[in-house]
Motif scaffolding. Structure first.
Motif, PDB file in Angstrom:
ATOM      1  N   GLN A  48       0.849  -1.195   0.000  1.00 53.72           N
ATOM      2  CA  GLN A  48       0.000   0.000   0.000  1.00 53.72           C
ATOM      3  C   GLN A  48       0.886   1.247   0.000  1.00 53.72           C
ATOM      4  OE1 GLN A  48      -3.444   0.960   1.940  1.00 53.72           O
ATOM      5  NE2 GLN A  48      -4.534  -0.662   0.894  1.00 53.72           N
ATOM      6  N   PRO A  49       0.658   2.177  -0.916  1.00 51.68           N
ATOM      7  CA  PRO A  49       1.505   3.379  -0.964  1.00 51.68           C
ATOM      8  C   PRO A  49       1.269   4.282   0.240  1.00 51.68           C
ATOM      9  CG  PRO A  49      -0.328   3.541  -2.510  1.00 51.68           C
ATOM     10  CD  PRO A  49      -0.354   2.147  -1.982  1.00 51.68           C
ATOM     11  N   GLU A  50       2.346   4.883   0.723  1.00 52.09           N
ATOM     12  CA  GLU A  50       2.244   5.796   1.863  1.00 52.09           C
ATOM     13  C   GLU A  50       2.012   7.237   1.423  1.00 52.09           C
ATOM     14  OE1 GLU A  50       5.778   5.288   4.131  1.00 52.09           O
ATOM     15  OE2 GLU A  50       5.338   3.199   4.679  1.00 52.09           O
ATOM     16  N   THR A  51       2.200   7.489   0.124  1.00 51.81           N
ATOM     17  CA  THR A  51       2.157   8.873  -0.361  1.00 51.81           C
ATOM     18  C   THR A  51       0.810   9.272  -0.950  1.00 51.81           C
ATOM     19  OG1 THR A  51       3.046   8.110  -2.475  1.00 51.81           O
ATOM     20  CG2 THR A  51       4.621   8.917  -0.827  1.00 51.81           C
ATOM     21  N   ARG A  52      -0.127   8.316  -1.067  1.00 50.94           N
ATOM     22  CA  ARG A  52      -1.428   8.646  -1.648  1.00 50.94           C
ATOM     23  C   ARG A  52      -2.484   7.705  -1.067  1.00 50.94           C
ATOM     24  NH1 ARG A  52       1.759   6.107  -5.485  1.00 50.94           N
ATOM     25  NH2 ARG A  52       0.941   4.141  -6.339  1.00 50.94           N
ATOM     26  N   PRO A  53      -3.716   8.197  -0.915  1.00 51.39           N
ATOM     27  CA  PRO A  53      -4.770   7.346  -0.337  1.00 51.39           C
ATOM     28  C   PRO A  53      -5.307   6.357  -1.371  1.00 51.39           C
ATOM     29  CG  PRO A  53      -5.642   9.498  -0.909  1.00 51.39           C
ATOM     30  CD  PRO A  53      -4.170   9.564  -1.184  1.00 51.39           C
ATOM     31  N   VAL A  54      -5.505   5.122  -0.946  1.00 54.34           N
ATOM     32  CA  VAL A  54      -6.129   4.105  -1.797  1.00 54.34           C
ATOM     33  C   VAL A  54      -7.115   3.307  -0.948  1.00 54.34           C
ATOM     34  CG1 VAL A  54      -4.166   3.874  -3.386  1.00 54.34           C
ATOM     35  CG2 VAL A  54      -4.294   2.423  -1.349  1.00 54.34           C
TER      36      VAL A  54
END
Length: 206
Positions: free
Chosen positions: A25-31
């Motif tokens: 899961q990316p830490e820089t953008r919400p998903v």
């Protein structure tokens, strides 16, 4: 997805190497919370919402040998379970195993399926995150993990995964050896899927 699936899984060493480079899961953008679950790299040989575990076991050939799996292209799909995946070469051994299993399950009335066979999924990304997130995940993989080779004269392509370093140097995988077949109950969220049975493939004797 709901029902039982039959997976061809890499040998344990290669399995660990591939799992190391699967996107998180990316830490820089919400998903979405259901995007980027932890997955086991595999080739789905067949899935069925009707088959019992006994029917799946009956469909597996009595003699199994390691199956070579060769990577072709990194692709972005339009389905949660094929969000980002590596298409795989249709080798004689892989196709023969798939055809045998599918035919046996058909005879049992299990209505098996195996969409986009053969492929190895890299990421499951929710529809609500859209095509843009899937493309972003693929681009990030290309930047740090995926080595794309030149197109061959026959039009085939090849990719390799950079899986880190070892004492021997960089580890790149352009293929894996399928040495286990798993029966998996795929119901509910991915993290709740259950491995019901593992069959270790008999190694070829030189």
């Amino acid at each position: 997805m709901s029902g039982l699936s039959l997976w061809l899984v890499p040998n344990p060493v290669q399995l660990q190497l591939i799992q190391k480079v699967l996107p998180k899961q990316p830490e820089t953008r919400p998903v979405s919370a259901v995007s980027y679950p932890e997955i086991t790299p595999h080739i789905t040989l067949a899935s069925s919402g009707k088959a019992t575990q006994d029917a799946i076991l009956r469909a597996i050939p009595s003699t199994l040998h390691p199956i070579p799996v060769e990577f072709q292209r990194l692709e972005v799909g339009d389905h949660y379970f094929r969000s980002v995946f590596i298409s795989v070469k249709k080798t004689t051994e892989l196709v023969a195993l798939h055809d045998h299993i599918m035919a046996a399950l058909e005879r049992d009335g299990a209505s098996p399926s195996a969409p986009a066979f053969p492929h190895m999924s890299i990421s499951y990304i929710a529809d609500e995150d859209g095509v843009a997130e899937r493309k972003k995940a693929a681009d990030e993989l290309r930047a740090i993990t995926v080595v794309e080779g030149p197109e061959n004269p026959d039009g085939a392509e090849t990719v390799a995964l950079r899986c880190g370093d070892s004492e021997e140097g960089h580890v790149c995988l352009a293929s894996f050896e399928g040495t286990e077949v798993w029966i998996v109950r795929c119901e509910g969220p991915v993290q709740h899927w259950q491995v019901l049975h593992k069959i270790t493939v008999t190694p070829d004797i030189a």
